[in-house]
Each structure stands twice: as structure tokens, then as C-alpha cells.
Design a protein around this motif. Structure first.
Motif, short mmCIF file in Angstrom:
data_model
loop_
_atom_site.label_atom_id
_atom_site.label_comp_id
_atom_site.label_asym_id
_atom_site.label_seq_id
_atom_site.Cartn_x
_atom_site.Cartn_y
_atom_site.Cartn_z
N THR A 13 0.83 -1.20 0.00
CA THR A 13 0.00 0.00 0.00
C THR A 13 0.87 1.26 0.00
OG1 THR A 13 -1.75 -1.18 1.19
CG2 THR A 13 -1.83 1.23 1.24
N LEU A 14 1.92 1.26 0.83
CA LEU A 14 2.83 2.41 0.88
C LEU A 14 3.52 2.63 -0.46
CD1 LEU A 14 4.44 2.06 4.42
CD2 LEU A 14 2.89 3.85 3.63
N CYS A 15 3.94 1.55 -1.11
CA CYS A 15 4.59 1.67 -2.43
C CYS A 15 3.64 2.26 -3.46
CB CYS A 15 5.11 0.31 -2.89
SG CYS A 15 6.60 -0.21 -2.03
N LEU A 16 2.38 1.80 -3.45
CA LEU A 16 1.39 2.35 -4.38
C LEU A 16 1.13 3.83 -4.11
CD1 LEU A 16 -1.20 -0.58 -4.56
CD2 LEU A 16 0.32 0.20 -6.38
N GLU A 17 1.05 4.20 -2.85
CA GLU A 17 0.84 5.61 -2.49
C GLU A 17 2.03 6.47 -2.91
OE1 GLU A 17 -1.93 7.18 -1.32
OE2 GLU A 17 -2.84 5.23 -1.72
N LYS A 18 3.24 5.92 -2.76
CA LYS A 18 4.44 6.65 -3.17
C LYS A 18 4.42 6.88 -4.68
CE LYS A 18 9.43 6.59 -3.14
NZ LYS A 18 10.64 5.82 -3.00
N GLU A 19 4.02 5.86 -5.45
CA GLU A 19 3.92 6.01 -6.91
C GLU A 19 2.90 7.08 -7.28
OE1 GLU A 19 3.28 2.38 -9.13
OE2 GLU A 19 4.80 1.34 -7.94
N LYS A 20 1.75 7.09 -6.59
CA LYS A 20 0.73 8.10 -6.85
C LYS A 20 1.26 9.51 -6.56
CE LYS A 20 -3.38 5.68 -5.47
NZ LYS A 20 -4.53 5.73 -4.57
N LEU A 21 1.91 9.66 -5.42
CA LEU A 21 2.46 10.97 -5.04
C LEU A 21 3.50 11.44 -6.06
CD1 LEU A 21 2.83 10.61 -1.17
CD2 LEU A 21 1.26 12.11 -2.40
N ASN A 22 4.34 10.51 -6.50
CA ASN A 22 5.36 10.83 -7.50
C ASN A 22 4.71 11.28 -8.80
OD1 ASN A 22 8.06 11.06 -8.33
ND2 ASN A 22 7.94 9.08 -9.34
N TYR A 23 3.65 10.59 -9.21
CA TYR A 23 2.93 10.94 -10.42
C TYR A 23 2.37 12.37 -10.30
CZ TYR A 23 -0.73 10.99 -13.97
OH TYR A 23 -1.53 11.34 -15.03
N TYR A 24 1.66 12.64 -9.19
CA TYR A 24 1.05 13.96 -9.02
C TYR A 24 2.08 15.07 -8.84
CZ TYR A 24 -3.45 11.64 -8.77
OH TYR A 24 -4.55 10.90 -9.07
N ALA A 25 3.25 14.74 -8.36
CA ALA A 25 4.31 15.75 -8.20
C ALA A 25 4.96 16.11 -9.53
CB ALA A 25 5.37 15.25 -7.22
N ASN A 26 4.86 15.23 -10.52
CA ASN A 26 5.57 15.42 -11.78
C ASN A 26 4.67 15.73 -12.98
OD1 ASN A 26 8.28 14.93 -10.86
ND2 ASN A 26 7.63 12.83 -10.53
N ILE A 27 3.38 15.51 -12.85
CA ILE A 27 2.47 15.65 -13.98
C ILE A 27 1.55 16.85 -13.79
CG2 ILE A 27 0.59 14.49 -15.25
CD1 ILE A 27 3.36 13.17 -15.62
N ASP A 28 1.36 17.62 -14.86
CA ASP A 28 0.42 18.74 -14.84
C ASP A 28 -0.99 18.18 -14.68
OD1 ASP A 28 -0.29 21.61 -15.40
OD2 ASP A 28 -1.34 20.63 -17.07
N GLY A 29 -1.69 18.63 -13.68
CA GLY A 29 -3.00 18.08 -13.34
C GLY A 29 -4.03 18.17 -14.45
N MET A 30 -4.00 19.22 -15.24
CA MET A 30 -5.01 19.38 -16.27
C MET A 30 -4.65 18.65 -17.57
SD MET A 30 -6.85 22.77 -17.88
CE MET A 30 -5.37 23.67 -18.09
N THR A 31 -3.43 18.81 -18.03
CA THR A 31 -3.08 18.32 -19.37
C THR A 31 -2.46 16.92 -19.39
OG1 THR A 31 -0.91 19.37 -19.25
CG2 THR A 31 -2.72 20.65 -20.24
N ARG A 32 -2.05 16.43 -18.23
CA ARG A 32 -1.46 15.09 -18.10
C ARG A 32 -0.12 14.94 -18.83
NH1 ARG A 32 -4.47 14.81 -14.27
NH2 ARG A 32 -6.46 13.78 -14.27
N VAL A 33 0.60 16.04 -19.00
CA VAL A 33 1.98 15.99 -19.49
C VAL A 33 2.88 16.41 -18.32
CG1 VAL A 33 1.35 16.40 -21.91
CG2 VAL A 33 1.97 18.34 -20.44
N LEU A 34 4.18 16.30 -18.49
CA LEU A 34 5.08 16.69 -17.42
C LEU A 34 4.87 18.15 -17.03
CD1 LEU A 34 8.42 15.05 -18.64
CD2 LEU A 34 7.11 14.40 -16.62
N ASN A 35 4.90 18.42 -15.73
CA ASN A 35 4.83 19.81 -15.31
C ASN A 35 6.19 20.47 -15.53
OD1 ASN A 35 6.48 19.26 -13.01
ND2 ASN A 35 4.69 18.85 -11.74
N ARG A 36 6.23 21.76 -15.39
CA ARG A 36 7.45 22.52 -15.69
C ARG A 36 8.65 22.06 -14.86
NH1 ARG A 36 8.02 28.18 -17.65
NH2 ARG A 36 10.16 28.77 -17.18
N ARG A 37 8.46 21.88 -13.57
CA ARG A 37 9.56 21.50 -12.69
C ARG A 37 10.15 20.14 -13.09
NH1 ARG A 37 10.17 18.02 -9.06
NH2 ARG A 37 7.98 17.54 -8.94
#
Length: 194
Positions: free
Chosen positions: A19-43
Motif C-alpha cells: 500500500t505504501l509503495c502504491l501511495e508513493k507512486e501516486k504521489l510521485n505521479y502527481y508531483a511530476n504531472i500537470d494536473g489538467m493536461t497530463r503531461v510533465l509539469n514545468r519542474r
């Protein structure tokens, strides 16, 4: 502690770790992906671009970037609402994502600007990808009676033979300058047609 209890505790520990590994993957995804367009965010995108530029410098490989701007997004927002403008950005990001190769990536720079990165490639190969994007935009415009979707773009190719030391900011500025030239040329052509 008996064997049965120990097995139960170990199984629970494994479930918690999964469960922790899945949550870490989700957090990593949301930290790197632009929420609206689903491409990499600027950072995250600029971090990856920096890595690719360093790889290109070390391995003497070319790197092509393309600065993309959605033309007249303000007009779409003003005439059809911000929801339609958001749909346009989502749609453009989808077209860019679906048109590039597996080794390429798209970054949302902010607002209506994107950066497409073509690692280890030449301008000729990147032009082929842009041709696919242009064809998709043309097909969309044939079926859209509200407005014509238009993108301005500018390519810049990093080549070790030409530039020894170049930062990602300089690389982006050069592509942005090329995009701006094309955008101005489009505007002049529209004004002469009126």
C-alpha cells in the motif's frame, strides 16, 4: 508468539508495504504531472530536459526541442468560456503526446505554452513528428465549426559541434525566439489577407 500469529503479522506487514509503495507512486505521479493536461509539469520536465541535455553533451548526440504556443487561446476563452479554453489545452496536450515517439516527452511550460523534447535526434526527424501533429490539427479544424485551432512552434537543435556549453534556459530561449518569429509571420499574413 505462536506460528500462526507471526505469519498473520508478516502478511499484514507485506500488505502495508504494498500500500505504501502504491501511495508513493501516486504521489510521485502527481508531483511530476500537470494536473489538467497530463503531461510533465514545468519542474519535472525541466529537470528531465537538463538530464537529456547533459547526456547529449557527454555522448555527442543532438537534441531537438520545440516550443509550442496555442494561438488565440484568449479569444477562445473570451468567446466560448474558460472551460472551452481548458478543453483546448487538454486536447493540444493529447495531440502532442500521441504524436511523439516513445523517447520524446512533452512539458507544459505554463498557460498555453508547451515544450516538446526530442532526445538524441535530428531536426529532420523532429519535422516528421511535427508533420503528424499538423495533419491532426488540420483534421480537427475540418470538423470544428466553432473556431480553428492553431499552434505556433519553433524548433531548436542542440549539436555539440556547434555549441559546447549551453544551458537549458538558453536552449528554450532559442526555440521560443523561433516560435515567436513564426507567430509574427502568421499575424502579418492574416493582416495582409484582410
Amino acid at each position: 508468539m505462536d506460528k500462526k500469529t507471526l505469519i498473520k503479522i508478516l502478511k499484514q506487514k507485506d500488505d502495508i508495504l504494498k500500500t505504501l509503495c502504491l501511495e508513493k507512486e501516486k504521489l510521485n505521479y502527481y508531483a511530476n504531472i500537470d494536473g489538467m493536461t497530463r503531461v510533465l509539469n514545468r519542474r519535472a520536465g525541466l529537470k528531465l530536459l537538463n538530464k537529456e541535455l547533459n547526456w547529449s553533451k557527454t555522448n555527442e548526440k543532438n537534441l531537438v526541442i520545440c516550443f509550442v504556443d496555442v494561438d488565440r487561446l484568449k479569444m477562445i476563452n473570451d468567446n466560448f468560456g474558460h472551460e472551452e479554453g481548458d478543453k483546448t489545452l487538454i486536447f493540444v496536450a493529447k495531440i502532442l503526446r500521441e504524436s511523439i515517439r516513445k523517447t520524446d516527452f512533452v512539458i507544459r511550460m505554463g498557460g498555453d505554452e508547451f515544450l516538446v523534447v526530442f532526445p538524441g535526434t535530428t531536426m529532420k526527424e523532429a519535422d516528421k513528428v511535427w508533420y503528424r501533429i499538423s495533419r491532426k490539427i488540420k483534421a480537427i479544424n475540418n470538423n470544428n465549426n466553432k473556431y480553428n485551432l492553431s499552434l505556433s512552434h519553433g524548433f531548436y537543435e542542440y549539436s555539440k559541434e556547434i555549441q559546447r556549453e549551453m544551458s537549458i534556459n538558453e536552449l528554450i530561449q532559442k526555440a521560443d525566439k523561433e516560435m515567436y518569429k513564426k507567430k509574427m509571420k502568421k499575424r502579418r499574413n492574416l493582416l495582409t489577407c484582410v
